[in-house]
Design a protein around this motif. Sequence first.
Motif, mmCIF file in Angstrom:
data_model
loop_
_atom_site.group_PDB
_atom_site.id
_atom_site.type_symbol
_atom_site.label_atom_id
_atom_site.label_comp_id
_atom_site.label_asym_id
_atom_site.label_seq_id
_atom_site.Cartn_x
_atom_site.Cartn_y
_atom_site.Cartn_z
ATOM 1 N N GLY A 132 -43.589 -62.792 -24.436
ATOM 2 C CA GLY A 132 -43.782 -61.716 -25.400
ATOM 3 C C GLY A 132 -42.727 -60.629 -25.416
ATOM 4 O O GLY A 132 -42.866 -59.646 -26.148
ATOM 5 N N PHE A 133 -41.663 -60.775 -24.654
ATOM 6 C CA PHE A 133 -40.597 -59.776 -24.663
ATOM 7 C C PHE A 133 -39.656 -60.057 -25.826
ATOM 8 O O PHE A 133 -39.351 -61.211 -26.126
ATOM 9 C CB PHE A 133 -39.806 -59.803 -23.348
ATOM 10 C CG PHE A 133 -40.576 -59.256 -22.190
ATOM 11 C CD1 PHE A 133 -40.420 -57.930 -21.791
ATOM 12 C CD2 PHE A 133 -41.468 -60.060 -21.490
ATOM 13 C CE1 PHE A 133 -41.143 -57.429 -20.727
ATOM 14 C CE2 PHE A 133 -42.195 -59.563 -20.433
ATOM 15 C CZ PHE A 133 -42.031 -58.240 -20.043
ATOM 16 N N ALA A 134 -39.201 -58.999 -26.457
ATOM 17 C CA ALA A 134 -38.253 -59.114 -27.567
ATOM 18 C C ALA A 134 -36.906 -58.545 -27.131
ATOM 19 O O ALA A 134 -36.856 -57.568 -26.377
ATOM 20 C CB ALA A 134 -38.764 -58.338 -28.778
ATOM 21 N N ILE A 135 -35.853 -59.159 -27.624
ATOM 22 C CA ILE A 135 -34.516 -58.582 -27.434
ATOM 23 C C ILE A 135 -34.398 -57.435 -28.428
ATOM 24 O O ILE A 135 -34.453 -57.653 -29.639
ATOM 25 C CB ILE A 135 -33.413 -59.634 -27.666
ATOM 26 C CG1 ILE A 135 -33.518 -60.749 -26.622
ATOM 27 C CG2 ILE A 135 -32.032 -58.965 -27.639
ATOM 28 C CD1 ILE A 135 -32.605 -61.937 -26.879
ATOM 29 N N VAL A 136 -34.283 -56.227 -27.919
ATOM 30 C CA VAL A 136 -34.209 -55.057 -28.793
ATOM 31 C C VAL A 136 -32.799 -54.477 -28.850
ATOM 32 O O VAL A 136 -32.552 -53.531 -29.592
ATOM 33 C CB VAL A 136 -35.231 -53.967 -28.383
ATOM 34 C CG1 VAL A 136 -36.649 -54.492 -28.546
ATOM 35 C CG2 VAL A 136 -34.996 -53.475 -26.963
ATOM 36 N N GLY A 137 -31.911 -55.043 -28.061
ATOM 37 C CA GLY A 137 -30.523 -54.598 -28.100
ATOM 38 C C GLY A 137 -29.623 -55.552 -27.339
ATOM 39 O O GLY A 137 -30.069 -56.246 -26.428
ATOM 40 N N THR A 138 -28.376 -55.580 -27.743
ATOM 41 C CA THR A 138 -27.354 -56.374 -27.073
ATOM 42 C C THR A 138 -26.220 -55.438 -26.693
ATOM 43 O O THR A 138 -25.740 -54.659 -27.537
ATOM 44 C CB THR A 138 -26.818 -57.489 -27.997
ATOM 45 O OG1 THR A 138 -27.909 -58.341 -28.361
ATOM 46 C CG2 THR A 138 -25.733 -58.310 -27.306
ATOM 47 N N ILE A 139 -25.798 -55.515 -25.447
ATOM 48 C CA ILE A 139 -24.678 -54.702 -24.979
ATOM 49 C C ILE A 139 -23.498 -55.658 -24.772
ATOM 50 O O ILE A 139 -23.536 -56.502 -23.864
ATOM 51 C CB ILE A 139 -25.029 -53.947 -23.687
ATOM 52 C CG1 ILE A 139 -26.305 -53.120 -23.897
ATOM 53 C CG2 ILE A 139 -23.865 -53.055 -23.262
ATOM 54 C CD1 ILE A 139 -26.901 -52.566 -22.626
ATOM 55 N N PRO A 140 -22.488 -55.559 -25.619
ATOM 56 C CA PRO A 140 -21.363 -56.500 -25.541
ATOM 57 C C PRO A 140 -20.586 -56.371 -24.230
ATOM 58 O O PRO A 140 -20.297 -55.259 -23.770
ATOM 59 C CB PRO A 140 -20.476 -56.104 -26.723
ATOM 60 C CG PRO A 140 -21.333 -55.277 -27.622
ATOM 61 C CD PRO A 140 -22.342 -54.618 -26.727
ATOM 62 N N ASN A 141 -20.288 -57.526 -23.641
ATOM 63 C CA ASN A 141 -19.428 -57.595 -22.459
ATOM 64 C C ASN A 141 -19.843 -56.641 -21.344
ATOM 65 O O ASN A 141 -18.994 -56.099 -20.632
ATOM 66 C CB ASN A 141 -17.967 -57.356 -22.846
ATOM 67 C CG ASN A 141 -17.464 -58.407 -23.789
ATOM 68 O OD1 ASN A 141 -17.785 -59.588 -23.648
ATOM 69 N ND2 ASN A 141 -16.690 -58.000 -24.780
ATOM 70 N N ALA A 142 -21.134 -56.472 -21.155
ATOM 71 C CA ALA A 142 -21.641 -55.499 -20.182
ATOM 72 C C ALA A 142 -21.719 -56.041 -18.759
ATOM 73 O O ALA A 142 -21.961 -55.288 -17.829
ATOM 74 C CB ALA A 142 -23.019 -55.007 -20.620
ATOM 75 N N TYR A 143 -21.528 -57.341 -18.593
ATOM 76 C CA TYR A 143 -21.691 -57.957 -17.274
ATOM 77 C C TYR A 143 -20.492 -58.852 -16.986
ATOM 78 O O TYR A 143 -20.119 -59.690 -17.815
ATOM 79 C CB TYR A 143 -22.978 -58.794 -17.251
ATOM 80 C CG TYR A 143 -23.331 -59.332 -15.892
ATOM 81 C CD1 TYR A 143 -24.014 -58.548 -14.977
ATOM 82 C CD2 TYR A 143 -22.976 -60.621 -15.520
ATOM 83 C CE1 TYR A 143 -24.335 -59.034 -13.718
ATOM 84 C CE2 TYR A 143 -23.303 -61.122 -14.264
ATOM 85 C CZ TYR A 143 -23.983 -60.313 -13.369
ATOM 86 O OH TYR A 143 -24.298 -60.804 -12.126
ATOM 87 N N LYS A 144 -19.902 -58.668 -15.815
ATOM 88 C CA LYS A 144 -18.775 -59.512 -15.409
ATOM 89 C C LYS A 144 -19.315 -60.663 -14.572
ATOM 90 O O LYS A 144 -19.509 -60.548 -13.361
ATOM 91 C CB LYS A 144 -17.737 -58.708 -14.631
ATOM 92 C CG LYS A 144 -16.461 -59.486 -14.388
ATOM 93 C CD LYS A 144 -15.402 -58.631 -13.743
ATOM 94 C CE LYS A 144 -14.135 -59.436 -13.537
ATOM 95 N NZ LYS A 144 -13.123 -58.633 -12.824
ATOM 96 N N HIS A 145 -19.586 -61.760 -15.247
ATOM 97 C CA HIS A 145 -20.164 -62.963 -14.646
ATOM 98 C C HIS A 145 -19.168 -63.572 -13.665
ATOM 99 O O HIS A 145 -17.964 -63.606 -13.923
ATOM 100 C CB HIS A 145 -20.484 -63.948 -15.777
ATOM 101 C CG HIS A 145 -21.317 -65.098 -15.397
ATOM 102 N ND1 HIS A 145 -20.817 -66.196 -14.725
ATOM 103 C CD2 HIS A 145 -22.633 -65.353 -15.600
ATOM 104 C CE1 HIS A 145 -21.774 -67.068 -14.523
ATOM 105 N NE2 HIS A 145 -22.902 -66.581 -15.057
ATOM 106 N N GLY A 146 -19.686 -64.050 -12.528
ATOM 107 C CA GLY A 146 -18.841 -64.610 -11.488
ATOM 108 C C GLY A 146 -18.032 -65.819 -11.904
ATOM 109 O O GLY A 146 -16.984 -66.094 -11.321
ATOM 110 N N LYS A 147 -18.491 -66.555 -12.905
ATOM 111 C CA LYS A 147 -17.781 -67.759 -13.361
ATOM 112 C C LYS A 147 -17.257 -67.639 -14.790
ATOM 113 O O LYS A 147 -16.256 -68.251 -15.126
ATOM 114 C CB LYS A 147 -18.703 -68.978 -13.274
ATOM 115 C CG LYS A 147 -19.103 -69.341 -11.866
ATOM 116 C CD LYS A 147 -20.067 -70.511 -11.860
ATOM 117 C CE LYS A 147 -20.521 -70.811 -10.438
ATOM 118 N NZ LYS A 147 -21.688 -71.682 -10.419
ATOM 119 N N LEU A 148 -17.958 -66.892 -15.631
ATOM 120 C CA LEU A 148 -17.651 -66.885 -17.061
ATOM 121 C C LEU A 148 -16.894 -65.658 -17.540
ATOM 122 O O LEU A 148 -16.549 -65.582 -18.720
ATOM 123 C CB LEU A 148 -18.959 -67.014 -17.862
ATOM 124 C CG LEU A 148 -19.819 -68.229 -17.529
ATOM 125 C CD1 LEU A 148 -21.145 -68.167 -18.268
ATOM 126 C CD2 LEU A 148 -19.064 -69.517 -17.859
#
Length: 160
Positions: A132-148
């Motif tokens: 039941g959770f909705a995506i209410v916002g997207t933060i571009p490039n907010a996370y520096k993924h270890g592989k991606l």
Amino acid sequence: MNIVPICEKDFHQFWPEFEAIIQAQETYAYEPHMTYLEAYTLWCEVPQVCFVAKEGETILGSYFLKANGMGPSSHICNCGYMVSSNARGKGVARALCEHSQEMGRSLGYTAMQFNAVVSTNTVAVTLWQKLGFAIVGTIPNAYKHGKLGYVNTYVMHKVL
């Protein structure tokens, strides 16, 4: 599976999983080389409540719950969940999230918000949406993924 309040012995047992999760840098915006004491304080002492899912003496996963903000925003809670690698795909995250929603309601919260769900963590995103959770916002490039490299994060919300 039993979901019970965490104790230091439980966290000590869970620490290798916790450490592996943060060092992978795929799901949590935590310092990947934090110490055991820093992790214990952050996960177990700072939040309002913290629980573990156990099967016998085996720790399957854990979650914390705390207010997402102060004062006028203190009616919305925030949670974090971690599941042991050997328990993934067995319904532990679902059980922890359902338990946390019940706990949030019982503590008087009116909504739950996840501030930074890593967009590439599709298993979690899909599960939270099913619950039941909705995506209410997207933060571009907010996370520096270890592989991606840099990936988006989502703010997800649900009225309790």
